[in-house]
Write an enzyme that holds these catalytic residues in place. Structure first.
Site, mmCIF file in Angstrom:
data_model
loop_
_atom_site.group_PDB
_atom_site.id
_atom_site.type_symbol
_atom_site.label_atom_id
_atom_site.label_comp_id
_atom_site.label_asym_id
_atom_site.label_seq_id
_atom_site.Cartn_x
_atom_site.Cartn_y
_atom_site.Cartn_z
ATOM 1 N N ASP A 46 0.813 -1.209 0.000
ATOM 2 C CA ASP A 46 0.000 0.000 0.000
ATOM 3 C C ASP A 46 0.852 1.267 0.000
ATOM 4 O OD1 ASP A 46 -2.454 -1.189 -0.124
ATOM 5 O OD2 ASP A 46 -2.929 -0.969 1.996
ATOM 6 N N LYS A 68 -3.752 3.362 -2.342
ATOM 7 C CA LYS A 68 -4.953 4.166 -2.507
ATOM 8 C C LYS A 68 -4.739 5.480 -1.773
ATOM 9 C CE LYS A 68 -8.448 0.514 -2.846
ATOM 10 N NZ LYS A 68 -9.104 1.032 -4.048
ATOM 11 N N MET A 183 -8.482 9.151 8.742
ATOM 12 C CA MET A 183 -8.962 9.734 7.478
ATOM 13 C C MET A 183 -10.042 10.789 7.713
ATOM 14 S SD MET A 183 -9.069 6.114 5.367
ATOM 15 C CE MET A 183 -9.816 5.245 6.777
#
Length: 262
Positions: A46, A68, A183
């Site tokens: 990732d 991502k 996030m």
């Protein structure tokens, strides 16, 4: 460290191991994660995996980026999951290396369910999650018995990139002394408004930790009412973890980075 490796599990061909690489500092890799990196034929990693972790891989291992990042072109989750199936079907020893912990807002559960549907053997290797390890590097204890006997971990956006509408913000605000948000920086304004409307003080302490546990770590202390403005003024950018609650106040005493710690 090598003398420990014979006592650790052997990765078999045609299997997938999902491992957490921790929040950034390679020193936070677990022994199981190091063992997996050293054995894998193919490592699908990732965006938040520190490149230094990948230096532990075999010289002939294949490294595949599957990161991502919000607002940037990235692989679809379904495609990543099926890629793991494809590689295992080729008889590869496959490592899915994810930042933090695979099962803490890391979509590891989705990938495992895909492996299960395709009868691919797998192993889970937990990792240090940023909501605990990242705060520790910022000098913030996620729990302290004089402050909280509960903590809530939540994500600041859902799969469509907006503030999750399935979170009961009123219950979170009233029931959890400490709230740790992943996030959440992009939507901190609306989130702060939800919490204030549910009864949290406008002056409640907030800390934002960016690039936690790395040499680029930044920490901004603010309040619920000022969080959106202060984040913008500081020019902060993801990845970041946000913590709300009185535990932020311990940072003055517990801040250890920059005080001779390594």
């Amino acid at each position: 460290m090598d003398e420990w490796l014979p006592h650790l599990p052997v990765m078999e061909a045609g299997t997938v191991w999902l491992a957490g690489a921790g929040p950034g500092d390679p020193g936070l890799l677990t022994m199981h994660a190091v063992n997996a990196i050293r054995q894998a034929d193919d490592i699908v990693y990732d965006a938040l995996v520190n490149a230094d972790c990948l230096r532990l891989a075999r010289s002939d291992a294949t490294l595949e980026y599957a990161g991502k990042r919000g607002g940037k072109p990235s692989a679809r989750q379904a495609d990543i999951s099926l890629r793991l199936v494809e590689l295992a079907g080729q008889g590869k020893k496959v490592l899915r290396l994810k930042g933090g912990d695979p099962f803490v807002f890391g979509r590891g559960g989705e990938e495992v369910l895909t492996l299960v549907r395709h009868n691919i053997p797998f192993r889970i290797i937990p990792g240090v999650t940023a909501g605990i390890g990242g705060l520790a590097y910022a000098g913030i204890p996620v729990t302290h018995r004089e402050v909280n006997h509960a903590v809530t971990f939540l994500t600041g956006h859902d799969s469509s990139g907006v503030v999750p509408d399935r979170i009961d913000w009123e219950s979170v605000a009233k029931g959890s002394p400490v709230i740790v948000m992943y996030m959440a920086m992009k939507h901190i304004g609306p989130i702060a408004n939800h919490l204030i409307a549910a009864g949290r003080s406008r002056d409640e302490k907030v800390a934002v930790v960016c690039n936690a546990t790395t040499a680029q770590q930044q920490v901004v202390e603010t309040t619920l009412a000022q969080a959106e403005e202060d984040i913008a003024l500081a020019g902060l950018s993801p990845p970041a973890v946000v913590v709300v609650g009185a535990v932020v106040g311990f940072r003055d005493m517990m801040k250890w980075l920059g005080k001779g710690a390594t």
